[in-house]
Design a protein around this motif. Structure first.
Motif, PDB file in Angstrom:
ATOM      1  N   GLY A 294      -5.399  31.987  47.959  1.00  0.00           N
ATOM      2  CA  GLY A 294      -6.303  31.628  49.047  1.00  0.00           C
ATOM      3  C   GLY A 294      -5.856  30.432  49.837  1.00  0.00           C
ATOM      4  O   GLY A 294      -6.478  30.072  50.822  1.00  0.00           O
ATOM      5  N   SER A 295      -4.775  29.771  49.434  1.00  0.00           N
ATOM      6  CA  SER A 295      -4.260  28.608  50.160  1.00  0.00           C
ATOM      7  C   SER A 295      -2.812  28.851  50.528  1.00  0.00           C
ATOM      8  O   SER A 295      -1.965  29.056  49.664  1.00  0.00           O
ATOM      9  CB  SER A 295      -4.361  27.337  49.309  1.00  0.00           C
ATOM     10  OG  SER A 295      -3.697  26.260  49.943  1.00  0.00           O
ATOM     11  N   GLU A 296      -2.498  28.855  51.843  1.00  0.00           N
ATOM     12  CA  GLU A 296      -1.139  29.077  52.300  1.00  0.00           C
ATOM     13  C   GLU A 296      -0.238  27.892  51.973  1.00  0.00           C
ATOM     14  O   GLU A 296       0.978  28.007  51.998  1.00  0.00           O
ATOM     15  CB  GLU A 296      -1.124  29.338  53.807  1.00  0.00           C
ATOM     16  CG  GLU A 296      -1.825  30.633  54.213  1.00  0.00           C
ATOM     17  CD  GLU A 296      -1.742  30.882  55.691  1.00  0.00           C
ATOM     18  OE1 GLU A 296      -1.048  30.086  56.363  1.00  0.00           O
ATOM     19  OE2 GLU A 296      -2.342  31.847  56.183  1.00  0.00           O
ATOM     20  N   GLU A 297      -0.823  26.734  51.706  1.00  0.00           N
ATOM     21  CA  GLU A 297      -0.028  25.532  51.507  1.00  0.00           C
ATOM     22  C   GLU A 297       0.271  25.255  50.039  1.00  0.00           C
ATOM     23  O   GLU A 297       0.903  24.273  49.712  1.00  0.00           O
ATOM     24  CB  GLU A 297      -0.770  24.328  52.118  1.00  0.00           C
ATOM     25  CG  GLU A 297      -1.120  24.494  53.590  1.00  0.00           C
ATOM     26  CD  GLU A 297       0.118  24.690  54.450  1.00  0.00           C
ATOM     27  OE1 GLU A 297       1.185  24.168  54.091  1.00  0.00           O
ATOM     28  OE2 GLU A 297       0.011  25.371  55.478  1.00  0.00           O
ATOM     29  N   GLU A 298      -0.191  26.124  49.129  1.00  0.00           N
ATOM     30  CA  GLU A 298       0.001  25.863  47.705  1.00  0.00           C
ATOM     31  C   GLU A 298       1.401  26.294  47.310  1.00  0.00           C
ATOM     32  O   GLU A 298       1.694  27.476  47.125  1.00  0.00           O
ATOM     33  CB  GLU A 298      -1.054  26.601  46.875  1.00  0.00           C
ATOM     34  CG  GLU A 298      -0.997  26.181  45.419  1.00  0.00           C
ATOM     35  CD  GLU A 298      -2.219  26.648  44.646  1.00  0.00           C
ATOM     36  OE1 GLU A 298      -2.251  26.426  43.432  1.00  0.00           O
ATOM     37  OE2 GLU A 298      -3.126  27.232  45.258  1.00  0.00           O
ATOM     38  N   LEU A 299       2.282  25.323  47.162  1.00  0.00           N
ATOM     39  CA  LEU A 299       3.696  25.602  46.926  1.00  0.00           C
ATOM     40  C   LEU A 299       3.949  26.142  45.534  1.00  0.00           C
ATOM     41  O   LEU A 299       4.748  27.065  45.354  1.00  0.00           O
ATOM     42  CB  LEU A 299       4.503  24.322  47.170  1.00  0.00           C
ATOM     43  CG  LEU A 299       6.010  24.393  46.928  1.00  0.00           C
ATOM     44  CD1 LEU A 299       6.651  25.430  47.830  1.00  0.00           C
ATOM     45  CD2 LEU A 299       6.640  23.022  47.156  1.00  0.00           C
ATOM     46  N   ALA A 300       3.291  25.593  44.515  1.00  0.00           N
ATOM     47  CA  ALA A 300       3.586  25.964  43.128  1.00  0.00           C
ATOM     48  C   ALA A 300       3.316  27.442  42.871  1.00  0.00           C
ATOM     49  O   ALA A 300       4.185  28.167  42.377  1.00  0.00           O
ATOM     50  CB  ALA A 300       2.771  25.098  42.175  1.00  0.00           C
ATOM     51  N   TRP A 301       2.124  27.913  43.217  1.00  0.00           N
ATOM     52  CA  TRP A 301       1.776  29.303  42.917  1.00  0.00           C
ATOM     53  C   TRP A 301       2.621  30.276  43.741  1.00  0.00           C
ATOM     54  O   TRP A 301       3.112  31.285  43.213  1.00  0.00           O
ATOM     55  CB  TRP A 301       0.293  29.544  43.159  1.00  0.00           C
ATOM     56  CG  TRP A 301      -0.118  30.979  43.015  1.00  0.00           C
ATOM     57  CD1 TRP A 301      -0.596  31.797  43.981  1.00  0.00           C
ATOM     58  CD2 TRP A 301      -0.073  31.771  41.814  1.00  0.00           C
ATOM     59  NE1 TRP A 301      -0.855  33.045  43.487  1.00  0.00           N
ATOM     60  CE2 TRP A 301      -0.540  33.060  42.148  1.00  0.00           C
ATOM     61  CE3 TRP A 301       0.322  31.512  40.508  1.00  0.00           C
ATOM     62  CZ2 TRP A 301      -0.626  34.096  41.221  1.00  0.00           C
ATOM     63  CZ3 TRP A 301       0.251  32.544  39.573  1.00  0.00           C
ATOM     64  CH2 TRP A 301      -0.222  33.814  39.928  1.00  0.00           C
ATOM     65  N   ALA A 302       2.835  29.987  45.022  1.00  0.00           N
ATOM     66  CA  ALA A 302       3.664  30.863  45.850  1.00  0.00           C
ATOM     67  C   ALA A 302       5.085  30.950  45.307  1.00  0.00           C
ATOM     68  O   ALA A 302       5.707  32.019  45.321  1.00  0.00           O
ATOM     69  CB  ALA A 302       3.678  30.352  47.298  1.00  0.00           C
ATOM     70  N   SER A 303       5.618  29.835  44.807  1.00  0.00           N
ATOM     71  CA  SER A 303       6.962  29.840  44.225  1.00  0.00           C
ATOM     72  C   SER A 303       7.005  30.692  42.960  1.00  0.00           C
ATOM     73  O   SER A 303       7.967  31.437  42.725  1.00  0.00           O
ATOM     74  CB  SER A 303       7.390  28.406  43.900  1.00  0.00           C
ATOM     75  OG  SER A 303       7.405  27.598  45.052  1.00  0.00           O
ATOM     76  N   GLN A 304       5.973  30.598  42.149  1.00  0.00           N
ATOM     77  CA  GLN A 304       5.926  31.380  40.916  1.00  0.00           C
ATOM     78  C   GLN A 304       5.854  32.876  41.217  1.00  0.00           C
ATOM     79  O   GLN A 304       6.488  33.685  40.528  1.00  0.00           O
ATOM     80  CB  GLN A 304       4.727  30.940  40.072  1.00  0.00           C
ATOM     81  CG  GLN A 304       4.849  29.523  39.543  1.00  0.00           C
ATOM     82  CD  GLN A 304       3.590  29.054  38.844  1.00  0.00           C
ATOM     83  OE1 GLN A 304       2.717  29.845  38.519  1.00  0.00           O
ATOM     84  NE2 GLN A 304       3.498  27.761  38.601  1.00  0.00           N
ATOM     85  N   VAL A 305       5.082  33.232  42.223  1.00  0.00           N
ATOM     86  CA  VAL A 305       4.977  34.648  42.594  1.00  0.00           C
ATOM     87  C   VAL A 305       6.332  35.183  43.046  1.00  0.00           C
ATOM     88  O   VAL A 305       6.777  36.254  42.607  1.00  0.00           O
ATOM     89  CB  VAL A 305       3.921  34.823  43.707  1.00  0.00           C
ATOM     90  CG1 VAL A 305       3.961  36.243  44.262  1.00  0.00           C
ATOM     91  CG2 VAL A 305       2.525  34.514  43.172  1.00  0.00           C
ATOM     92  N   LEU A 306       7.011  34.445  43.914  1.00  0.00           N
ATOM     93  CA  LEU A 306       8.308  34.905  44.427  1.00  0.00           C
ATOM     94  C   LEU A 306       9.359  34.999  43.316  1.00  0.00           C
ATOM     95  O   LEU A 306      10.120  35.968  43.252  1.00  0.00           O
ATOM     96  CB  LEU A 306       8.797  33.969  45.531  1.00  0.00           C
ATOM     97  CG  LEU A 306       8.128  34.119  46.900  1.00  0.00           C
ATOM     98  CD1 LEU A 306       8.619  33.044  47.849  1.00  0.00           C
ATOM     99  CD2 LEU A 306       8.403  35.504  47.492  1.00  0.00           C
ATOM    100  N   CYS A 307       9.399  33.988  42.448  1.00  0.00           N
ATOM    101  CA  CYS A 307      10.462  33.969  41.438  1.00  0.00           C
ATOM    102  C   CYS A 307      10.190  34.934  40.297  1.00  0.00           C
ATOM    103  O   CYS A 307      11.094  35.192  39.485  1.00  0.00           O
ATOM    104  CB  CYS A 307      10.669  32.549  40.896  1.00  0.00           C
ATOM    105  SG  CYS A 307       9.437  31.987  39.710  1.00  0.00           S
TER     106      CYS A 307
END
Length: 496
Positions: A294-307
Motif C-alpha cells: 500500500g506504500s509506493e515508497e516502502e523500499l524494504a518490502w518492494a526489494s524483497q518482492v523483486l528479489c
C-alpha cells in the motif's frame, strides 16, 4: 509565441528532444541577441508559466445546469500533451544550470499541485525537477518559510557590491546605483545545491543501510521461525506451484503479504521457504501485481518482492522472457525504481557468468520504460564508477552464489550499454573514462566481435565531447578490430 514554435516541434517530434533542444537554444541565443524580442531562458519559463483559463466541464450535472461551464486557472505548459510536458520538464531538469532555480522549483511545484489528474511520467518528471532544485526542502508541504536569502542566479557579483559600498556608481558608463540594481534582483532559498545533493545521497545511503540491516542480508544463517509459521509457509509453497485460477492466485498473494508483513523481521526467511520464484510466469505476474503493502515508497518490502519473485527467474534466464512476466516487471519497477535498482538491475548485471542476450533485453526494457533518464544516468554512474558499497545487491542468501562483486564484460553487456546510449541516457566524464579503459583492456579479446564494434561506433557518435582526451587510445583499440566497422569508427575518430 512564434519564436518558440521550432522548440516545441522538437519536444513533439524529436527522438532525442533534450540534446536537440539544448543545441537549438545555443543557436537561438546568439541569433536573437540583436532582435527586438530576444530568446532567453527567462522568457521561455515565463511562457511555460503563463496563466490561462481552461474550461472545466462537470459530467455529473445535467447539460442544462452545467452552463455556463466553470473555468480553472492553469499554466500554459499544462495545456500541452502529456508527452510534451514530460519532455519539457525532463529537459529543464537536465539543463537546470541555465535557468533560475527558484522559477524551476515554482514551475514543478505548481504542476504537482494541480487539481487535474497527472500523467505518470509528467508527475515523475516534475518530482525529479523539484528534487534537483536547491529549494526543494519540502517545507512548502507543511508551511511556506518566509525567510529567504539572496538567490545566486540573479544576485549581484561581489565585485559590483564592493564598488558601490560608498555610494559610488557601480559602473562609470552605467549611471545605476547599487540600490536600483538590488531592487531588480529576486530572492530565493539559501540552501546550497551541492549540500542538498550530498544530503539526498546521504539519506539514500541511510535508507539502504536500514533495508539491508532489516533484511539481514549479510547473515547467511536463517532466522528461526515458529513451527506454526513454518507450516503456513510450506502450505503456501504448495499453492504457489499449483495454479488454479486468477482469483485464487490473488488470494494467495494476499496471504503471503499478510504473513510476511505480520512477521516483518522474518519476512525474507518466510519468502525463502515459500519459494515464489518457482511459480510459472503467469502466476508470478499476478503475485507481483498484488504483493504490495500500500506504500509506493516502502523500499524494504518492494526489494524483497523483486528479489524473491522475479530476480531468481531472470538470473537463470537462457531464452526470451515471456511477455506477461516482462510487462508485470516493468510496471512494478515504474512504481519502485530504487528497489528495482538494488534488487534487480545490480544483481543481474553483476551475474556470475555475465549477462546473456535474453537478460540484456529485459534489463534494457526496464531501464527504458521504468527509470527516468536522470535516474538511469545516476545508476550508470554507480555501476561503472561506484565503490563496492554503492553497488548494493539485495537478494536471497540461496541465490548469492550466482552474483559477483564485479562486472563480467560480455558481448551482451556491450549491447546493453549501446542500448542505454541510444536511449539518450547522459553519461558523465568519469563513466566514459571507465568505458574507454575497459575497451582498451578487452580490445584483443573482442577483435572479431561485431557487437563490440557497433558499441564503439555508438560511443563515438553519442559521447564525442568526452572522448577527445582518449582519441589516441580509442584509435589503437579500433585498429585491433577486424570487422568491417573499423574503418567507419576511425573516420569518426578523425573528426574529433
Amino acid at each position: 509565441m512564434e519564436q518558440w514554435v521550432p522548440l516545441f516541434d522538437i519536444f513533439l517530434t524529436s527522438p532525442t528532444p533534450e540534446s536537440e533542444a539544448s543545441a537549438w537554444l545555443n543557436q537561438s541565443f546568439s541569433a536573437s541577441s540583436s532582435s527586438a524580442t530576444p530568446i532567453t531562458t527567462g522568457s521561455f519559463l515565463s511562457l511555460l508559466m503563463k496563466p490561462l483559463d481552461s474550461i472545466v466541464a462537470d459530467d455529473s450535472l445535467p447539460s442544462s445546469s452545467a452552463w455556463p461551464p466553470s473555468t480553472n486557472r492553469v499554466m500554459f505548459i499544462q495545456t500541452l500533451p502529456n508527452m510534451v510536458q514530460s519532455r519539457i520538464l525532463s529537459f529543464l531538469g537536465l539543463e537546470s544550470q541555465r535557468f533560475c532555480s527558484r522559477d524551476l522549483a515554482r514551475l514543478a511545484r505548481t504542476v504537482l499541485d494541480g487539481s487535474q489528474q497527472l500523467d505518470f511520467w509528467v508527475q515523475r518528471a516534475a518530482r525529479n525537477l523539484l528534487d534537483g532544485m536547491s529549494d526543494s526542502s519540502y517545507e512548502w508541504i507543511s508551511g511556506l518559510s518566509l525567510e529567504f536569502e539572496e538567490d545566486e542566479f540573479e544576485s549581484l557579483p561581489g565585485c559590483l557590491k564592493d564598488s558601490g559600498a560608498f555610494g559610488e556608481l557601480v559602473l562609470p558608463w552605467l549611471p545605476v546605483s547599487p540600490e536600483e540594481l538590488n531592487s531588480r534582483t529576486v530572492t530565493g532559498n539559501s540552501e546550497n545545491s551541492d549540500e542538498s545533493s550530498s544530503q539526498v545521497e546521504e539519506d539514500e545511503d541511510v535508507d539502504m543501510n536500514d533495508v539491508l540491516e532489516e533484511m539481514n542480508i549479510d547473515d547467511p544463517i536463517s532466522v528461526h521461525l515458529e513451527p506454526e509459521i513454518q507450516k503456513m509457509a510450506v502450505s503456501l509453497k504448495a499453492q504457489v506451484a499449483d495454479f488454479q485460477s486468477t482469483s485464487k492466485t490473488v488470494g494467495l498473494a494476499n496471504e503471503i503479504r499478510k504473513l510476511c508483513l505480520d512477521k516483518r523481521g522474518d519476512s525474507l526467511t518466510i519468502l525463502g521457504l515459500i519459494e515464489p520464484w518457482l511459480a510459472d510466469d503467469e502466476t508470478a505476474s499476478i503475485l507481483l501485481s498484488h504483493l504490495t503493502s500500500g506504500s509506493e515508497e516502502e523500499l524494504a518490502w518492494a526489494s524483497q518482492v523483486l528479489c524473491s519473485v522475479i530476480l531468481p527467474k531472470l538470473l537463470v534466464l537462457e531464452e526470451q522472457a515471456s511477455r506477461v512476466l516482462v510487462t508485470a516487471t516493468v510496471e512494478y519497477c515504474k512504481l519502485h525504481q530504487r528497489a528495482c535498482e538494488y534488487a534487480l538491475l545490480f544483481p543481474l548485471i553483476l551475474r556470475q557468468d555475465g549477462i546473456n542476450n535474453p537478460i540484456c533485453d529485459v534489463i534494457a526494457r526496464i531501464i527504458k520504460e521504468s527509470l527516468h533518464l536522470a535516474h538511469a544516468s545516476s545508476f550508470c554512474q554507480k555501476l561503472l564508477c561506484g565503490e563496492k558499497d554503492e553497488r548494493r545487491v539485495i537478494c536471497l542468501p540461496c541465490h548469492r552464489y550466482l552474483i559477483t562483486d564485479k562486472m563480467v564484460w560480455t558481448e551482451s553487456l556491450f549491447t546493453l550499454l549501446q542500448s542505454i546510449l541510444n536511449h539518450n541516457v547522459h553519461l558523465t566524464q568519469s563513466s566514459v573514462d571507465h568505458i574507454v579503459y575497459q575497451a582498451q583492456q578487452l580490445a584483443e579479446i573482442f577483435s572479431n566481435s561485431l557487437k563490440f564494434g557497433n558499441f564503439l561506433l555508438c560511443l563515438v557518435n553519442k559521447c564525442s565531447p568526452f572522448l577527445k582526451p582518449h582519441k589516441l587510445t580509442l584509435t589503437e583499440v579500433v585498429e585491433q578490430n577486424k570487422t568491417f566497422l573499423a574503418r567507419s569508427i576511425l573516420g569518426k575518430l578523425a573528426g574529433l
